[in-house]
Design an enzyme around this catalytic site. Structure first.
Site, short mmCIF file in Angstrom:
data_model
loop_
_atom_site.label_atom_id
_atom_site.label_comp_id
_atom_site.label_asym_id
_atom_site.label_seq_id
_atom_site.Cartn_x
_atom_site.Cartn_y
_atom_site.Cartn_z
N HIS A 140 0.84 -1.22 0.00
CA HIS A 140 0.00 0.00 0.00
C HIS A 140 0.87 1.27 0.00
O HIS A 140 0.41 2.31 0.43
CB HIS A 140 -0.95 0.04 1.21
CG HIS A 140 -1.66 -1.25 1.49
ND1 HIS A 140 -2.91 -1.54 1.01
CD2 HIS A 140 -1.27 -2.35 2.17
CE1 HIS A 140 -3.28 -2.74 1.40
NE2 HIS A 140 -2.29 -3.27 2.10
N SER A 261 14.25 22.39 -15.24
CA SER A 261 13.03 23.16 -15.43
C SER A 261 13.38 24.49 -16.08
O SER A 261 14.45 25.04 -15.84
CB SER A 261 12.35 23.39 -14.08
OG SER A 261 11.51 24.52 -14.15
N GLU A 274 9.02 9.39 -16.60
CA GLU A 274 7.62 9.77 -16.77
C GLU A 274 7.11 9.42 -18.17
O GLU A 274 5.96 9.02 -18.35
CB GLU A 274 7.44 11.26 -16.51
CG GLU A 274 7.66 11.64 -15.06
CD GLU A 274 7.71 13.14 -14.86
OE1 GLU A 274 6.75 13.69 -14.32
OE2 GLU A 274 8.70 13.78 -15.26
#
Ligand code: ARG
Length: 444
Positions: A140, A261, A274
């Site tokens: 979990h 970034s 990603e």
């Protein structure tokens, strides 16, 4: 009609397979005396020349010629004249495209296998380095029990092993030649299907001409194996994304697979991971697309089937990139082992070890031991300390059967070392699995 009909914009990717299949076909036509030896030789030389042109300048895209098959035949006619018209004897574009596409998909399966092998090598290498490195194991996504990083990485080795076996299985099933099935019913010419099958590396010819020209199971099998593989890669990518986030800080990702970034100078983003996670969605979308194309098609060939190629080509490109990205990620990531070990000591990860100790040393039934441990965890939580930092007297107050030996069981090292059941996380078990894997991969 021109525009909706043309497949050349994408099926030109089949040109190598188309030339190879045509050469196999014409050699057979010559050997069987269906075309003269001289014509067969002229056609073979012409095909080599067309291939050389494609290699040098790319495949010309003329929508009037519809597809790679007509494009090649038309150029062949320009080069060698009348003899070119004999190439299409005893075949149809239906068995031609089925053959070309099988050859392409077979290559894609081989490429996936080679890429996945490299990923497995990276996984076992890093797992071997980190057989003793302790990290929290989660269920979990909550700290559950300490595990070793080597064990965690070897879990992905197992997934990739299954992916490779799925590709291998699909390859074996698909390796039959449709060539000679002609339009749908076979041909009246005395062809030798075994000969063309062998020349193209197939195990033999397909058994039913109707099935052969309308079967795209091989492409679906590929996409299913690719999808399942992409799901595994997306899970691995997700682990790296989580581990790289500052609150975790388990890894420093390779600079080569990260980006900065444009606005926040401190950022190093896990973009490659990603995108692997994102590509899994697109790859399974390709599988769904081809399944829907094939659904409800009557025998034999229908033009819907021309839509079989874009999803396969797209998925193959995305899968190759995803495998390469994850191989680099596994090989070059810096694992912050002190940080992982520190996290394993939080969250009472060795609570099960306390319960197991009570069962073993106190002969207490597990359910009762679980209850006693719950009380100890509660106390540690209130005090803001780890389980093994609770004074013995306080533990004794919870249950008098606890004695000083318990502290040996409560360290994260003792916890992982104890889990030496077959396939468990103990460093010795991990080393065994790594050694087995290295033998399987041919590294030893
Ligand atoms: N361009 C077609 C395809 O990709 C080739 C087969 C065409 N066959 C036909 N009977 N029109 O499926």
């Amino acid at each position: 009609m021109r525009e909706i009909n043309a497949s050349i914009p994408f099926d030109k990717a089949l040109w190598r397979q188309d030339i190879a299949a045509s050469k196999a076909h014409v050699a057979m036509l010559g050997a069987q005396g269906i075309v003269s030896g001289a014509d067969a030789e002229t056609i073979r030389e012409g095909l080599d020349q067309v291939a050389a042109e494609y290699e040098a300048n790319g495949v010309p895209e003329n929508w009037d010629l519809e597809d790679i098959h007509m494009t090649t035949e038309s150029r062949l006619a320009e080069l060698i004249g009348q003899a070119a018209g004999r190439l299409h004897t005893a075949r149809s574009r239906n068995d031609q495209v089925a053959t070309d596409f099988r050859l392409w998909v077979r290559d894609a399966m081989d490429q996936a296998d080679a890429g996945l092998l490299a990923l497995q090598v990276a996984l076992v290498t890093r797992a071997g380095e980190h057989a003793d490195s302790i990290m929290p194991g989660f269920t979990h996504l909550q700290t559950a029990q300490p595990v070793t990083l080597g064990h965690h990485l070897m879990a992905y080795y197992e997934m990739i092993a299954r992916d490779r076996s799925r590709f291998a299985d699909a390859r074996k099933r698909m390796n039959r030649s449709p060539l000679g099935s002609a339009a749908l019913a076979g041909t009246g010419f005395p062809i030798d299907r075994a000969m063309t099958a062998q020349a193209l590396g197939f195990d033999g010819p397909t058994a039913n001409s109707l099935d052969a020209v309308s079967d795209r199971d091989f492409a679906l099998d590929y996409l299913m194996a690719a999808s399942q593989c992409a799901l595994h890669l997306s899970r691995l990518a997700e682990e790296f994304i989580i581990w790289a986030s500052q609150p975790f800080g388990f890894v420093a990702l390779p600079d080569a697979l990260s980006t900065g970034s444009s606005i926040m100078p401190q950022k190093k983003n896990p973009d490659a991971a990603e995108l692997v996670r994102g590509h899994a969605g697109r790859i399974t979308g390709c599988l769904t697309a081809l399944m829907m194309t094939m659904k409800g098609l009557p025998l034999a060939y229908s033009k819907d089937m021309q839509d079989d190629k874009p999803p396969v080509f797209e998925a193959a490109g995305l899968l190759a990139l995803s495998i390469a990205a994850m191989t680099g990620m596994v090989a070059d990531t810096k694992f912050r082992t002190e940080r992982m070990r520190g996290a394993a000591e939080l969250g009472f990860a060795t609570a099960t070890d306390l319960a197991d100790w009570l069962v073993r040393e106190g002969d207490i039934p597990f359910r009762e031991a679980h209850h006693i441990t719950g009380a100890a965890v509660k106390l540690a939580e209130t005090r803001g300390v780890a389980l093994d930092q609770l004074p013995l007297d306080d533990l004794k107050a919870i249950d008098s059967r606890i004695d000083a030996r318990v502290f040996q069981a409560l360290s994260v090292e003792a916890s992982v070392a104890a889990r030496k059941s077959h396939g468990g996380t103990a460093p010795d078990q991990v080393r065994l699995r790594v050694a087995e894997a290295r033998t399987v991969l041919g590294l030893e």
